[in-house]
Design an enzyme around this catalytic site. Structure first.
Site, PDB file in Angstrom:
ATOM      1  N   ASP A   8      -5.757  11.255   8.777  1.00  0.00           N
ATOM      2  CA  ASP A   8      -4.614  12.167   8.929  1.00  0.00           C
ATOM      3  C   ASP A   8      -3.755  12.319   7.667  1.00  0.00           C
ATOM      4  OD1 ASP A   8      -5.670  12.019  11.463  1.00  0.00           O
ATOM      5  OD2 ASP A   8      -3.842  11.368  12.465  1.00  0.00           O
ATOM      6  N   LYS A 108      -8.981  15.886  16.061  1.00  0.00           N
ATOM      7  CA  LYS A 108      -8.662  15.116  17.268  1.00  0.00           C
ATOM      8  C   LYS A 108      -7.319  15.557  17.820  1.00  0.00           C
ATOM      9  CE  LYS A 108      -6.451  11.439  14.576  1.00  0.00           C
ATOM     10  NZ  LYS A 108      -5.082  11.494  15.135  1.00  0.00           N
ATOM     11  N   CYS A 153      -2.128   6.014  13.947  1.00  0.00           N
ATOM     12  CA  CYS A 153      -3.523   6.486  13.908  1.00  0.00           C
ATOM     13  C   CYS A 153      -4.439   5.611  13.074  1.00  0.00           C
ATOM     14  CB  CYS A 153      -3.552   7.940  13.452  1.00  0.00           C
ATOM     15  SG  CYS A 153      -2.814   9.017  14.709  1.00  0.00           S
TER      16      CYS A 153
HETATM   17  C1  VGL Z   1       0.048  10.206  14.347  1.00  0.00           C
HETATM   18  C2  VGL Z   1       1.806  10.176  15.802  1.00  0.00           C
HETATM   19  C3  VGL Z   1       1.347  11.320  16.422  1.00  0.00           C
HETATM   20  C4  VGL Z   1      -0.653   9.570  13.178  1.00  0.00           C
HETATM   21  C5  VGL Z   1      -0.446  11.339  14.964  1.00  0.00           C
HETATM   22  O1  VGL Z   1      -1.438  10.257  12.489  1.00  0.00           O
HETATM   23  O2  VGL Z   1      -0.400   8.365  12.932  1.00  0.00           O
HETATM   24  N1  VGL Z   1       1.157   9.629  14.774  1.00  0.00           N
HETATM   25  N2  VGL Z   1       0.213  11.893  15.985  1.00  0.00           N
END
Ligand code: VGL
Ligand code: ZN
Length: 208
Positions: A8, A108, A153
């Protein structure tokens, strides 16, 4: 065979994004060097990719605000600001990330009814993504995990990798990751270590 999982590294989790991780953009330079000089055979990346009505968004829970605990699918759920909505700049990878070397991208978080912190499966562990199958097919023996956010994540991806890639050595690269809360980061590192995840710094990888 050695693989690198970039979790991410998106505008939404960098300063100026909708769910900024403090200094999240600082991982980009380290990660680009890992891509170039880390000796990886396979590089994969995950991308948080939510529909605009995703149930993890506080905006979908009348009267609730971001960073409050709510419920999703009957389970406790941290309510987030709207972030990484499919097709928006917030969901794009950081502009300086060397995406040209990425072999496989795992999106995702597309199901509005459940959150998916891990790149491998939804939070309830019911639906799995294609990532574990892809990595197994590559015959990898080592998987290094880094990116954003360490306490969400990155942690859940590393823990699921331990369960879903038996026989693969999993490592977390500390300086190529940033977290939302310092306490959450410490707890995440303890939890990963307890499950057998190695904790390394990028310098150790460049040395090998
Ligand atoms: C994430 C919170 C919500 C992350 C993704 O990438 O850590 N955290 N969605
Ligand atoms: Zn998300």
């Amino acid at each position: 065979m050695k693989a690198l999982l970039l979790v991410d590294i998106q505008n939404g989790f960098c300063p100026g994004g909708n769910l900024p991780v403090p200094d999240g953009d600082e991982v980009v330079a380290v990660v680009n060097r890992l891509i170039e000089e880390g000796g990886y055979d396979v590089i994969v990346a995950s991308q948080d990719w939510h529909p605009a009505n995703h149930g993890s968004f506080a905006s979908q829970h009348p009267g609730r605000r971001p960073f409050e605990m709510g419920k999703l699918c009957g389970q406790p759920q941290m309510l987030w600001p709207d972030h990484c909505v499919q097709g928006t700049p917030d969901a794009e990878f950081h502009a300086d990330l060397n995406t040209g070397e990425i072999d496989y991208i795992q999106q995702k978080g597309e199901n509005p009814a459940i959150d998916s912190y891990s790149a491998f499966r939804d939070n309830d562990k019911a639906a799995v993504t294609a990532l574990a199958g892809y990595l197994r097919a590559q015959g990898i023996k080592e998987l290094d995990v880094c990116g954003l956010a360490t306490d969400y994540c990155v942690k859940f991806s590393a823990l699921d990798a331990v369960d879903m890639l038996p026989g693969v050595q999993i490592c977390f690269i500390e300086d190529a990751s940033r977290g939302i809360e310092p306490e959450g980061v410490r707890a995440a590192i303890d939890e990963m270590r307890a499950k057998g995840v190695g904790v390394v710094r990028s310098e150790q990888i460049f040395k090998d």
